[in-house]
Motif scaffolding. Structure first.
Motif, PDB file in Angstrom:
ATOM      1  N   ALA A   1     -39.569  66.495 -11.046  1.00 13.37           N
ATOM      2  CA  ALA A   1     -38.425  67.069 -11.755  1.00 13.37           C
ATOM      3  C   ALA A   1     -37.176  66.240 -11.503  1.00 13.37           C
ATOM      4  O   ALA A   1     -36.921  65.828 -10.368  1.00 13.37           O
ATOM      5  N   ASP A   2     -36.396  66.012 -12.551  1.00  9.48           N
ATOM      6  CA  ASP A   2     -35.116  65.322 -12.388  1.00  9.48           C
ATOM      7  C   ASP A   2     -34.106  66.189 -11.655  1.00  9.48           C
ATOM      8  O   ASP A   2     -33.340  65.702 -10.834  1.00  9.48           O
ATOM      9  N   ASP A   3     -34.087  67.489 -11.958  1.00  2.91           N
ATOM     10  CA  ASP A   3     -33.150  68.423 -11.330  1.00  2.91           C
ATOM     11  C   ASP A   3     -33.953  69.432 -10.512  1.00  2.91           C
ATOM     12  O   ASP A   3     -34.370  70.472 -11.017  1.00  2.91           O
TER      13      ASP A   3
ATOM     14  N   HIS B   1     -38.935  65.474  -6.141  1.00  5.06           N
ATOM     15  CA  HIS B   1     -37.909  64.591  -6.718  1.00  5.06           C
ATOM     16  C   HIS B   1     -37.640  63.492  -5.687  1.00  5.06           C
ATOM     17  O   HIS B   1     -37.584  63.747  -4.497  1.00  5.06           O
TER      18      HIS B   1
ATOM     19  N   GLU C   1     -33.101  71.428  -8.004  1.00 11.81           N
ATOM     20  CA  GLU C   1     -32.485  72.736  -7.751  1.00 11.81           C
ATOM     21  C   GLU C   1     -32.681  73.675  -8.943  1.00 11.81           C
ATOM     22  O   GLU C   1     -33.025  74.843  -8.764  1.00 11.81           O
ATOM     23  N   LYS C   2     -32.450  73.185 -10.138  1.00 16.06           N
ATOM     24  CA  LYS C   2     -32.627  73.997 -11.348  1.00 16.06           C
ATOM     25  C   LYS C   2     -34.090  74.419 -11.507  1.00 16.06           C
ATOM     26  O   LYS C   2     -34.391  75.571 -11.816  1.00 16.06           O
ATOM     27  N   THR C   3     -34.996  73.484 -11.260  1.00 16.29           N
ATOM     28  CA  THR C   3     -36.420  73.781 -11.363  1.00 16.29           C
ATOM     29  C   THR C   3     -36.835  74.791 -10.296  1.00 16.29           C
ATOM     30  O   THR C   3     -37.588  75.724 -10.572  1.00 16.29           O
ATOM     31  N   HIS C   4     -36.328  74.620  -9.084  1.00 16.84           N
ATOM     32  CA  HIS C   4     -36.634  75.550  -8.001  1.00 16.84           C
ATOM     33  C   HIS C   4     -36.186  76.965  -8.356  1.00 16.84           C
ATOM     34  O   HIS C   4     -36.928  77.937  -8.156  1.00 16.84           O
ATOM     35  N   TYR C   5     -34.993  77.098  -8.899  1.00 15.42           N
ATOM     36  CA  TYR C   5     -34.473  78.411  -9.285  1.00 15.42           C
ATOM     37  C   TYR C   5     -35.400  79.073 -10.313  1.00 15.42           C
ATOM     38  O   TYR C   5     -35.758  80.235 -10.182  1.00 15.42           O
ATOM     39  N   LYS C   6     -35.808  78.322 -11.330  1.00 19.28           N
ATOM     40  CA  LYS C   6     -36.662  78.857 -12.393  1.00 19.28           C
ATOM     41  C   LYS C   6     -38.041  79.235 -11.850  1.00 19.28           C
ATOM     42  O   LYS C   6     -38.569  80.303 -12.140  1.00 19.28           O
TER      43      LYS C   6
ATOM     44  N   GLU D   1     -38.063  82.404  -9.626  1.00 22.54           N
ATOM     45  CA  GLU D   1     -37.975  83.637 -10.421  1.00 22.54           C
ATOM     46  C   GLU D   1     -39.343  84.119 -10.919  1.00 22.54           C
ATOM     47  O   GLU D   1     -39.531  85.306 -11.122  1.00 22.54           O
TER      48      GLU D   1
END
Length: 119
Positions: free
Chosen positions: A75-77, A118, A79-84, A87
């Motif tokens: 994943a490039d991002d 990453h 933190e965003k992927t982790h959040y999703k 959930e």
């Protein structure tokens, strides 16, 4: 010269194909590129860059047979992927960094152990 150039597909066993397809589309936004929904063989191929993931429906899935992640997504991002992922997953670790690689591990809807990295 190598005899093979890349991994073509990774197979994941799932208990309910429709639920698994929805989960992977909701969490990662993957698109189906091929489906076979016959009586004795039900699977869907999801597009993930160069390597596809084939979700295969099985009557029984042994969630505890695997102790290490089957695969890691990149994943490039992270933190965003982790959040999703957090959930929507059954279990999701915190983000960790080791030797220049940032990663976390989780279990999908069927308990398949997976990870995201990453670097």
């Amino acid at each position: 010269m190598n005899a093979v150039k890349r991994i073509d597909t990774v197979f994941l066993q799932v208990a309910n194909l429709e639920d698994a397809i929805s989960w992977y589309k909701d969490v990662f936004g993957f698109n189906s590129v091929f489906e076979r929904h016959e009586r004795h063989e039900r699977y869907t191929v999801l597009e993930v860059g160069e390597t596809a993931i084939t979700l295969m429906e099985k009557n029984s899935v042994n969630k505890d047979a695997l102790t290490h992640p089957i695969l890691y997504f990149f994943a490039d991002d992270i933190e965003k992927t982790h959040y999703k992922v957090k959930e929507h997953s059954l279990a999701c670790s915190d983000i960790t960094s080791e030797d220049g690689v940032t990663f976390f591990e989780f279990k999908d809807l069927d308990g398949n152990p997976l990870g995201v990295c990453h670097f």
